[in-house]
Design a protein around this motif. Structure first.
Motif, PDB file in Angstrom:
ATOM      1  N   ILE A 162       0.876  -0.822   0.476  1.00 27.67           N
ATOM      2  CA  ILE A 162       0.127  -0.108  -0.021  1.00 27.67           C
ATOM      3  C   ILE A 162       1.248   1.216  -0.265  1.00 27.67           C
ATOM      4  N   SER A 163       0.259   2.431  -0.722  1.00 31.54           N
ATOM      5  CA  SER A 163       1.228   3.831  -1.136  1.00 31.54           C
ATOM      6  C   SER A 163       0.368   4.572  -1.178  1.00 31.54           C
ATOM      7  N   ARG A 164       1.026   5.878  -0.870  1.00 30.20           N
ATOM      8  CA  ARG A 164       0.111   7.215  -1.251  1.00 30.20           C
ATOM      9  C   ARG A 164       0.902   7.948  -1.593  1.00 30.20           C
ATOM     10  N   ASP A 165       0.161   9.039  -2.674  1.00 29.65           N
ATOM     11  CA  ASP A 165       1.127  10.349  -2.988  1.00 29.65           C
ATOM     12  C   ASP A 165       0.310  11.233  -2.535  1.00 29.65           C
ATOM     13  N   ASN A 166       0.301  12.220  -1.217  1.00 35.96           N
ATOM     14  CA  ASN A 166      -0.653  13.141  -1.188  1.00 35.96           C
ATOM     15  C   ASN A 166      -0.346  13.777  -1.941  1.00 35.96           C
ATOM     16  N   ALA A 167       0.413  14.718  -2.975  1.00 38.64           N
ATOM     17  CA  ALA A 167       0.607  15.819  -3.842  1.00 38.64           C
ATOM     18  C   ALA A 167      -0.699  15.457  -4.464  1.00 38.64           C
ATOM     19  N   LYS A 168      -0.895  14.120  -4.535  1.00 39.37           N
ATOM     20  CA  LYS A 168      -2.303  13.795  -5.961  1.00 39.37           C
ATOM     21  C   LYS A 168      -3.228  13.054  -5.397  1.00 39.37           C
TER      22      LYS A 168
END
Lengths: 120, 106
Positions: free
Chosen positions: A70-76
């Motif tokens: 699992i991962s995330r890109d807070n900018a996107k």
């Protein structure tokens, strides 16, 4: 309005890989834990994985440890689930869910889900 | 691993009360949550922290949690309440869902 829109599902062969995405809008994405929850056809809900606001902590159900990330890109404003070494038993609708760690401590909003079918 | 057990089905007449039990070891020492899922739809939170209702959830939905059992009660059940219901708790950095209960309004 809070919206979670999953994408990336489809048919994949056993042993194959797939990357799911969840586009979030209508709230401050970087302030929330986010999770994936799945539901096999005709079966119940199963929590899969969760990630902290800044990505520094991640938790998985035992059955996917070492195979899913699992991962995330807070900018996107986006959440991801990289699924490798897929098995037939991974066939399910995968939901993206927001976890409210500042209030209800519940999965308070869910996406519509994306179906992953693992079959040859 | 932690497990939560629910009855597979509950039937209720319109206007009557439906009770759904969720059993787990010392569940009363944890918070219990309840989700409603109608066919073809995503789950919706109906009870959090044992007995609190999110905004927009009718007050006919209530919850309790003690000992090894959490209970979701639907008072004055309506046809629109026909759905699958899942309890959920947190244990050792994992989130556990119950086995699910199908509520049929006869």
């Amino acid at each position: 309005e809070v919206q979670l829109v999953e994408s990336g599902g489809g048919l994949v062969q056993p042993g194959g890989s797939r990357r799911l995405s969840c586009a979030a809008s209508g709230f401050s994405f970087s302030n929330y834990w986010m999770s994936w929850v799945r539901q096999a056809p005709g079966k119940g809900l199963e929590w899969v994985a969760s990630v902290k606001q800044d990505g520094s902590e991640k938790y998985y159900v035992d059955s996917v440890k070492g195979r899913f990330t699992i991962s995330r890109d807070n900018a996107k404003n986006s959440l991801y689930l990289q699924m490798n070494s897929l098995r037939a038993e991974d066939t399910a609708v995968y939901y993206c869910a927001r976890y409210d760690s500042r209030g209800s401590y519940a999965f308070d909003f869910w996406g519509q889900g994306t179906l992953v079918t693992v079959s040859s | 691993s932690y497990e939560l057990t629910q009855p597979p089905s509950v039937s209720v007449s319109p206007g009557q009360t439906a009770s759904i039990a969720c059993s787990g070891d010392t569940l009363g020492n944890k918070f219990a949550y309840w989700y409603q899922q109608k066919p073809g739809q995503s789950p919706v939170l109906v009870i959090y922290q044992d007995n609190k209702r999110p905004s927009g959830i009718p007050d006919r939905f209530s919850g309790s949690n003690s000992g090894n059992t959490a209970t979701l009660t639907i008072s004055g059940t309506q046809a629109m309440d026909e759905a699958d219901y899942y309890c959920q708790a947190w244990d050792s950095s994992t989130y556990v869902f119950g086995t699910g209960t199908k509520v049929t309004v006869l």
